[in-house]
Structures are given as C-alpha cells and as structure tokens.
Design a protein around this motif. Structure first.
Motif, PDB file in Angstrom:
ATOM      1  N   ASP A  10     -17.310  15.945 -63.607  1.00 20.68           N
ATOM      2  CA  ASP A  10     -16.054  15.791 -62.872  1.00 20.68           C
ATOM      3  C   ASP A  10     -16.281  15.066 -61.549  1.00 20.68           C
ATOM      4  O   ASP A  10     -15.433  14.297 -61.087  1.00 20.68           O
ATOM      5  N   ASP A  41     -19.033  22.032 -65.530  1.00 22.10           N
ATOM      6  CA  ASP A  41     -18.042  20.955 -65.585  1.00 22.10           C
ATOM      7  C   ASP A  41     -18.127  20.024 -64.384  1.00 22.10           C
ATOM      8  O   ASP A  41     -17.907  18.816 -64.509  1.00 22.10           O
ATOM      9  N   SER A  63     -17.373  26.390 -66.888  1.00 22.07           N
ATOM     10  CA  SER A  63     -16.651  25.605 -65.887  1.00 22.07           C
ATOM     11  C   SER A  63     -17.499  25.267 -64.659  1.00 22.07           C
ATOM     12  O   SER A  63     -17.206  24.302 -63.962  1.00 22.07           O
ATOM     13  N   SER A 116      -9.487  17.243 -62.656  1.00 22.68           N
ATOM     14  CA  SER A 116     -10.806  17.850 -62.596  1.00 22.68           C
ATOM     15  C   SER A 116     -10.760  19.205 -61.920  1.00 22.68           C
ATOM     16  O   SER A 116     -11.476  20.125 -62.289  1.00 22.68           O
ATOM     17  N   SER A 168     -19.673  21.055 -71.693  1.00 21.74           N
ATOM     18  CA  SER A 168     -19.185  22.227 -70.991  1.00 21.74           C
ATOM     19  C   SER A 168     -17.706  22.435 -71.267  1.00 21.74           C
ATOM     20  O   SER A 168     -17.044  21.581 -71.856  1.00 21.74           O
TER      21      SER A 168
END
Length: 226
Positions: free
Chosen positions: A77, A73, A70, A12, A88
């Motif tokens: 994650d 994300d 990101s 991640s 994403s």
C-alpha cells in the motif's frame, strides 16, 4: 539526495483495518499523514541510528514473499515493496493463509516471511499452533528449498489491550510459535526489539502502524537474508 514522500490513498487506508474491527478505519484515517521516509532511523542494536534508504528494499526482497494480514498490507500500500512480493488480506487468519499457498508457490521465493496470528487471538494457543504447523507443512511440500521465517505477532498498545482482553494473549502465542519454529526447523524472528527504542509507531487504533514502521521493519529483516 531526493527525498521520497510516502502517502496513503483512501483505498489503502480502508484496507488496513484489522480482523474486521470497525474502529480501525476511523482511527487510521485520522492518524496517518505524509512522512519523509528517508529520515526514518532505526534505534536498535544492529543497525543503530542509521538513515534508511527505502529505495533499495524492492531489490533486496525481490526473491522474498511476505504472507500476512492487514499489518503486512502496508508493504505494498505504501509502495515499499512490489505487489507480487506481498500476499496479504484484511482479517487473514493462519487458517485462511493456507488458501494462498499456490499463489506463494508461483513466486518461487527464496525466503518467505509470515506475519500471522493477530486474528487468531480469540482462539486457544494450541489451535493457532496446530494451524501454523499445517501451513508450514504445506509450504514445505510446495517449496522445499525456501527459507521459512515465522515473525512474532506485533504488539498493541496498553490502551488497546484494556479494550480487548484477547490482546493479552500475544506473548503466550509468540512463545508457542517460537517453540513450533524450533520443532519444524524453521526460522523464528522476534520483532519486539523494533519497539524498544521506537515507542510511537502505532496509529490511534493501537494495533496498526504509522508509515515509518515499514522501513524500520524491513531494515530489521534485511539482516535475516544474509
């Protein structure tokens, strides 16, 4: 109350690098650590200095989709939201996001929150706004009843801006996105109030955020669903 500890596995951390920036993996890896998310507080006009219960976010945003790069994300994650509610990718630009419209449409969301533009800062504002307009039009075609929310590009640290001139364009781009939202009759959400009283949310790269940013962010957005 049982306290929930959020940790980030190595895969991640790698996924959080922005716009192909080689410094991000190293900086994030060295900066992120375990946190107690139940103790995160939001110091802003509304709500003020309240404990954030992260366990409610998956149900609150069950009918929402977050489309982004990101930065976004981190929502899945860190297991703050379910993966199907987050679309994403690393280095995703506004133009790239048009490829995800079918995926978003399949979720049939009531709300879509779009956080893009960070990877478009090397372009002109006019180009980014045009691409955003195209994205919005395609979403409207597929999801005419979905509430579209454009989120402002999140700030970077002054040190990061000194390293890369393009980050000086963030405020200008956000003004362009705000005007576009008015023209397209969609919602624009300015995220800057989050950072006024929370000044230490960035990791070492000056772009991405520590885990405690995400519950603060969702608590802020929660009021947009009312």
């Amino acid at each position: 109350m049982i306290k929930k500890i959020i940790t980030i596995p190595l895969i991640s951390i790698i996924a959080l690098s922005a716009c192909g920036n080689p410094d991000s993996k190293k900086d994030i890896t060295s900066s992120l650590s375990k946190i107690d998310s139940s103790s995160v507080t939001l110091e802003k006009e509304s709500p003020s200095s309240s404990n954030i219960d992260t366990s409610t976010f998956k149900s609150i945003f069950k009918t929402s989709v977050f489309l982004g790069d990101s930065i976004t994300d981190g929502l899945h994650d860190l297991d703050v939201l379910d993966q199907e509610n987050v679309v994403s990718g690393i280095g995703k630009s506004i133009g790239d996001a048009q490829k995800n419209i079918e995926q978003v449409a399949n979720q049939k969301p009531k709300n879509i929150f779009i956080l893009l533009g960070l990877c478009n800062l090397s372009e002109t504002k006019e180009s980014a706004v045009t691409q955003y307009s195209q994205l919005i039009q395609k979403i409207k075609e597929k999801l005419p009843d979905t509430k579209i929310n454009i989120l402002s590009i999140t700030p970077v640290t002054s040190e990061r801006t000194q390293k890369e001139e393009r980050y000086k364009n963030i405020n200008d781009f956000n003004e362009g996105f705000k005007m576009l939202a008015k023209k397209e009759q969609v919602n624009f959400i300015d995220l800057s109030p989050i950072f006024k009283n929370n000044t230490d949310l960035h990791v070492k790269d000056g772009i991405h955020f520590k885990p405690e940013f995400y519950p603060i962010w969702l608590e802020y957005l929660k009021n947009q669903l009312k």
